[in-house]
Design a protein around this motif. Structure first.
Motif, PDB file in Angstrom:
ATOM      1  N   VAL A 237       5.711  50.695  21.937  1.00 26.97           N
ATOM      2  CA  VAL A 237       5.582  49.392  22.582  1.00 26.97           C
ATOM      3  C   VAL A 237       4.544  48.494  21.908  1.00 26.97           C
ATOM      4  O   VAL A 237       4.590  47.272  22.029  1.00 26.97           O
ATOM      5  N   GLY A 238       3.621  49.094  21.180  1.00 22.90           N
ATOM      6  CA  GLY A 238       2.608  48.301  20.485  1.00 22.90           C
ATOM      7  C   GLY A 238       3.175  47.448  19.363  1.00 22.90           C
ATOM      8  O   GLY A 238       2.479  46.589  18.816  1.00 22.90           O
ATOM      9  N   CYS A 239       4.447  47.661  19.030  1.00 22.43           N
ATOM     10  CA  CYS A 239       5.074  46.915  17.937  1.00 22.43           C
ATOM     11  C   CYS A 239       5.979  45.783  18.404  1.00 22.43           C
ATOM     12  O   CYS A 239       6.576  45.094  17.573  1.00 22.43           O
ATOM     13  N   VAL A 240       6.099  45.576  19.718  1.00 27.37           N
ATOM     14  CA  VAL A 240       6.938  44.471  20.170  1.00 27.37           C
ATOM     15  C   VAL A 240       6.213  43.161  19.879  1.00 27.37           C
ATOM     16  O   VAL A 240       4.971  43.103  19.888  1.00 27.37           O
ATOM     17  N   PRO A 241       6.937  42.083  19.578  1.00 29.40           N
ATOM     18  CA  PRO A 241       6.306  40.808  19.211  1.00 29.40           C
ATOM     19  C   PRO A 241       5.269  40.317  20.212  1.00 29.40           C
ATOM     20  O   PRO A 241       4.227  39.783  19.821  1.00 29.40           O
ATOM     21  N   TYR A 242       5.548  40.490  21.494  1.00 28.98           N
ATOM     22  CA  TYR A 242       4.641  40.033  22.548  1.00 28.98           C
ATOM     23  C   TYR A 242       3.238  40.622  22.368  1.00 28.98           C
ATOM     24  O   TYR A 242       2.236  39.905  22.396  1.00 28.98           O
ATOM     25  N   HIS A 243       3.157  41.923  22.169  1.00 24.63           N
ATOM     26  CA  HIS A 243       1.859  42.572  22.017  1.00 24.63           C
ATOM     27  C   HIS A 243       1.227  42.275  20.654  1.00 24.63           C
ATOM     28  O   HIS A 243       0.005  42.163  20.549  1.00 24.63           O
ATOM     29  N   ARG A 244       2.050  42.163  19.640  1.00 25.35           N
ATOM     30  CA  ARG A 244       1.520  41.777  18.319  1.00 25.35           C
ATOM     31  C   ARG A 244       0.813  40.429  18.408  1.00 25.35           C
ATOM     32  O   ARG A 244      -0.236  40.230  17.800  1.00 25.35           O
ATOM     33  N   THR A 316       9.861  30.613  19.509  1.00 25.63           N
ATOM     34  CA  THR A 316       8.973  30.969  18.400  1.00 25.63           C
ATOM     35  C   THR A 316       9.088  32.445  18.066  1.00 25.63           C
ATOM     36  O   THR A 316       8.690  32.878  16.985  1.00 25.63           O
ATOM     37  N   GLY A 317       9.598  33.222  19.035  1.00 30.86           N
ATOM     38  CA  GLY A 317       9.759  34.658  18.821  1.00 30.86           C
ATOM     39  C   GLY A 317       8.481  35.451  19.000  1.00 30.86           C
ATOM     40  O   GLY A 317       8.459  36.647  18.765  1.00 30.86           O
ATOM     41  N   THR A 318       7.418  34.784  19.430  1.00 33.62           N
ATOM     42  CA  THR A 318       6.125  35.456  19.526  1.00 33.62           C
ATOM     43  C   THR A 318       5.817  35.954  20.934  1.00 33.62           C
ATOM     44  O   THR A 318       5.276  37.042  21.109  1.00 33.62           O
ATOM     45  N   LEU A 319       6.157  35.150  21.951  1.00 36.56           N
ATOM     46  CA  LEU A 319       5.821  35.509  23.328  1.00 36.56           C
ATOM     47  C   LEU A 319       6.979  35.381  24.304  1.00 36.56           C
ATOM     48  O   LEU A 319       6.978  36.003  25.365  1.00 36.56           O
ATOM     49  N   GLU A 320       7.969  34.562  23.967  1.00 42.18           N
ATOM     50  CA  GLU A 320       9.023  34.243  24.926  1.00 42.18           C
ATOM     51  C   GLU A 320       9.783  35.487  25.405  1.00 42.18           C
ATOM     52  O   GLU A 320      10.250  36.280  24.603  1.00 42.18           O
ATOM     53  N   ALA A 322      12.214  36.662  29.206  1.00 37.81           N
ATOM     54  CA  ALA A 322      12.689  36.346  30.563  1.00 37.81           C
ATOM     55  C   ALA A 322      12.623  34.844  30.825  1.00 37.81           C
ATOM     56  O   ALA A 322      13.210  34.074  30.083  1.00 37.81           O
ATOM     57  N   LEU A 323      11.882  34.404  31.855  1.00 35.31           N
ATOM     58  CA  LEU A 323      11.886  32.992  32.241  1.00 35.31           C
ATOM     59  C   LEU A 323      11.389  32.058  31.148  1.00 35.31           C
ATOM     60  O   LEU A 323      11.752  30.880  31.115  1.00 35.31           O
ATOM     61  N   THR A 324      10.545  32.559  30.254  1.00 41.86           N
ATOM     62  CA  THR A 324      10.025  31.704  29.177  1.00 41.86           C
ATOM     63  C   THR A 324      10.946  31.655  27.962  1.00 41.86           C
ATOM     64  O   THR A 324      10.680  30.927  27.012  1.00 41.86           O
ATOM     65  N   CYS A 325      12.020  32.431  27.997  1.00 41.11           N
ATOM     66  CA  CYS A 325      13.078  32.315  26.979  1.00 41.11           C
ATOM     67  C   CYS A 325      14.269  31.717  27.713  1.00 41.11           C
ATOM     68  O   CYS A 325      15.017  32.413  28.381  1.00 41.11           O
ATOM     69  N   ASN A 326      14.425  30.401  27.623  1.00 46.07           N
ATOM     70  CA  ASN A 326      15.448  29.720  28.416  1.00 46.07           C
ATOM     71  C   ASN A 326      16.218  28.699  27.589  1.00 46.07           C
ATOM     72  O   ASN A 326      16.048  28.632  26.367  1.00 46.07           O
ATOM     73  N   HIS A 327      17.038  27.901  28.251  1.00 44.07           N
ATOM     74  CA  HIS A 327      17.925  26.978  27.543  1.00 44.07           C
ATOM     75  C   HIS A 327      17.166  25.890  26.776  1.00 44.07           C
ATOM     76  O   HIS A 327      17.746  25.209  25.938  1.00 44.07           O
ATOM     77  N   LEU A 328      15.884  25.721  27.062  1.00 46.85           N
ATOM     78  CA  LEU A 328      15.092  24.731  26.338  1.00 46.85           C
ATOM     79  C   LEU A 328      14.652  25.250  24.972  1.00 46.85           C
ATOM     80  O   LEU A 328      14.197  24.474  24.124  1.00 46.85           O
ATOM     81  N   ASP A 329      14.786  26.552  24.760  1.00 44.87           N
ATOM     82  CA  ASP A 329      14.380  27.170  23.493  1.00 44.87           C
ATOM     83  C   ASP A 329      15.536  27.229  22.504  1.00 44.87           C
ATOM     84  O   ASP A 329      16.648  27.605  22.865  1.00 44.87           O
ATOM     85  N   ALA A 330      15.227  26.917  21.276  1.00 43.63           N
ATOM     86  CA  ALA A 330      16.207  27.119  20.208  1.00 43.63           C
ATOM     87  C   ALA A 330      16.226  28.606  19.863  1.00 43.63           C
ATOM     88  O   ALA A 330      15.264  29.328  20.133  1.00 43.63           O
ATOM     89  N   THR A 331      17.323  29.075  19.313  1.00 42.07           N
ATOM     90  CA  THR A 331      17.384  30.463  18.861  1.00 42.07           C
ATOM     91  C   THR A 331      17.528  30.486  17.348  1.00 42.07           C
ATOM     92  O   THR A 331      17.859  29.477  16.732  1.00 42.07           O
ATOM     93  N   ASP A 337      19.888  39.037  11.734  1.00 47.94           N
ATOM     94  CA  ASP A 337      18.736  39.218  10.841  1.00 47.94           C
ATOM     95  C   ASP A 337      17.514  39.743  11.586  1.00 47.94           C
ATOM     96  O   ASP A 337      16.519  40.100  10.970  1.00 47.94           O
ATOM     97  N   TYR A 338      17.586  39.780  12.919  1.00 50.99           N
ATOM     98  CA  TYR A 338      16.419  40.068  13.750  1.00 50.99           C
ATOM     99  C   TYR A 338      16.516  41.421  14.460  1.00 50.99           C
ATOM    100  O   TYR A 338      17.566  41.782  14.987  1.00 50.99           O
ATOM    101  N   VAL A 339      15.386  42.118  14.485  1.00 56.97           N
ATOM    102  CA  VAL A 339      15.276  43.366  15.252  1.00 56.97           C
ATOM    103  C   VAL A 339      15.144  43.038  16.739  1.00 56.97           C
ATOM    104  O   VAL A 339      15.717  43.722  17.586  1.00 56.97           O
ATOM    105  N   PHE A 340      14.381  41.967  17.051  1.00 57.86           N
ATOM    106  CA  PHE A 340      14.119  41.618  18.451  1.00 57.86           C
ATOM    107  C   PHE A 340      14.849  40.347  18.863  1.00 57.86           C
ATOM    108  O   PHE A 340      14.915  39.380  18.102  1.00 57.86           O
ATOM    109  N   TRP A 341      15.355  40.374  20.090  1.00 62.24           N
ATOM    110  CA  TRP A 341      15.991  39.201  20.659  1.00 62.24           C
ATOM    111  C   TRP A 341      14.934  38.248  21.241  1.00 62.24           C
ATOM    112  O   TRP A 341      14.938  37.059  20.983  1.00 62.24           O
ATOM    113  N   ASP A 342      14.027  38.797  22.049  1.00 65.21           N
ATOM    114  CA  ASP A 342      12.930  37.995  22.598  1.00 65.21           C
ATOM    115  C   ASP A 342      11.616  38.711  22.290  1.00 65.21           C
ATOM    116  O   ASP A 342      11.567  39.576  21.414  1.00 65.21           O
ATOM    117  N   GLY A 343      10.551  38.361  23.014  1.00 60.27           N
ATOM    118  CA  GLY A 343       9.257  38.946  22.706  1.00 60.27           C
ATOM    119  C   GLY A 343       9.099  40.404  23.072  1.00 60.27           C
ATOM    120  O   GLY A 343       8.098  41.034  22.733  1.00 60.27           O
TER     121      GLY A 343
END
Length: 367
Positions: A237-244, A316-320, A322-331, A337-343
């Protein structure tokens, strides 16, 4: 009476043969599975407990929780582009497990208001995003605690008996595969991020607390009829973008302290499962290691065809998440190309690579 001509009769015969062939092909394909099981092994259903990795929509109507994702861009690569409440761009491990075992393509959420009675006999998902072995973890996230998931399972058994009868229900429970995925939110959020438990327990004591909770839960579902039980260990879990982003410094490195804590917990969990296997008659309880294969993907992502492993595809892929990854965010332009969908959560592509490998490795322990 008017009889058909020989040509129309031949045409009718050909049409019937074609339809028969199609039906046979469908039946054959329906029973195909990627994971090969012995001819005498029957797996009628898949039943899943856990957190957001496995949740297929149980949190959708829990407005009090922030662990919800029944909105875009979640589900953008799911069938029909529908945000179903899966914390992913597409399918999650619950779905791939059911599919790999040749049972069905998607594992429905037990709380899905459109759940058909016929779905009960092939399995459902009780998992809830934000849940943990620790009741405080679920309470803090506003998710369905393990006790609540157990209660849903008891309700499920009653409904199943009403639908298929007691004998068939007993067969389904004793022969189905049960999967449990929990522990990540406990270590990540309740222990390290909020410090709610760090003030009460040192890591060994907290790990014991979590393992004891897991053990009690397994005994309870065993008493209710479960026999083939697979328990996933926690991920790095220490490698997920959110914690990084929060704790990885300027270079956003993996947090080794978090990963070490997870390995410590996993080791204790594995030993307890081995002990339970010896104590519970006719049980087949397996520990499934996801830490090692996931760490390899995170650290050697290019080997698996990924370009980005330290950021998610959403925003941004850094913290988003659940609720902070929404329709206002670009993907991102290309989610493959990505290992992670959200943070916090891997992409459908990662699950598609991981699940068959895990099942093939441990399937013999569940037979």
């Amino acid at each position: 009476m008017k009889f058909p001509s020989s040509s129309s009769s031949s045409s009718s015969s050909s049409s019937s043969s074609f339809l028969l062939s199609v039906v046979v092909l469908v039946v054959i394909c329906k029973s195909c599975e990627s994971v090969k099981l012995p001819a005498d092994v029957s797996v009628p259903a898949v039943l899943v407990f856990g957190d957001s990795i496995m949740d297929t929509g149980n949190n959708n109507n829990k407005l009090a929780t922030s662990a919800r994702c029944n909105f875009s861009p979640y589900g953008k690569d799911f069938k029909g582009g529908i945000p179903t409440g899966r914390f992913c761009n597409g399918k999650v491990p619950s779905d791939y497990i059911a599919e790999e075992l040749g049972i069905k393509e998607f594992l429905p959420a037990y709380l899905d208001p459109n759940l058909e009675p016929d779905e009960l006999g092939t399995g459902v998902c009780f998992a809830s995003g934000g849940a943990g072995y620790d009741p405080l973890t679920s309470e803090t996230a506003g998710s369905i605690p393990l006790s609540g998931q157990l209660q849903m399972f008891k309700e499920y058994i009653v409904k199943l008996k009403e639908h298929v009868g007691e004998n068939r229900t007993n067969f389904i429970l004793s022969n189905s595969f049960f999967f449990i995925v929990l522990g990540t939110n406990d270590i990540s959020n309740t222990y390290f991020l909020s410090h709610l438990r760090e003030l009460q327990y040192d890591l060994p004591a907290y790990s014991d607390f979590l393992v004891n909770s897991a053990s009690n839960f397994l005994k309870e579902i065993y008493e209710l009829g479960a026999r083939r039980i697979a328990v996933f260990g926690g991920p790095p879990v220490g490698c997920v973008p959110y914690h990084r982003t929060l704790s990885g410094g300027r270079e956003r490195k993996c947090i080794q302290k978090y990963n070490d804590a997870m390995m410590f917990f996993n080791d204790k969990l594995m030993k307890e499962l081995h002990s339970l296997n010896q104590k519970l008659p006719n049980s087949r309880i397996a520990y499934l290691d996801v830490y090692s294969p996931l760490l390899d993907i995170f650290q050697n992502h290019q080997k698996y065809g990924y370009e980005v492993a330290d950021r998610g595809c959403c925003g941004t892929g850094t913290l988003e998440v659940a609720l902070t990854c929404n329709h206002l965010d670009a993907t991102c332009p290309n989610v493959l190309d990505y290992v992670f969908w959200d943070g916090f959560h891997p992409t459908e592509s990662v699950y598609k690579k991981l699940v068959p490998k895990i099942l093939q490795e441990y399937i013999n322990q569940l037979q």
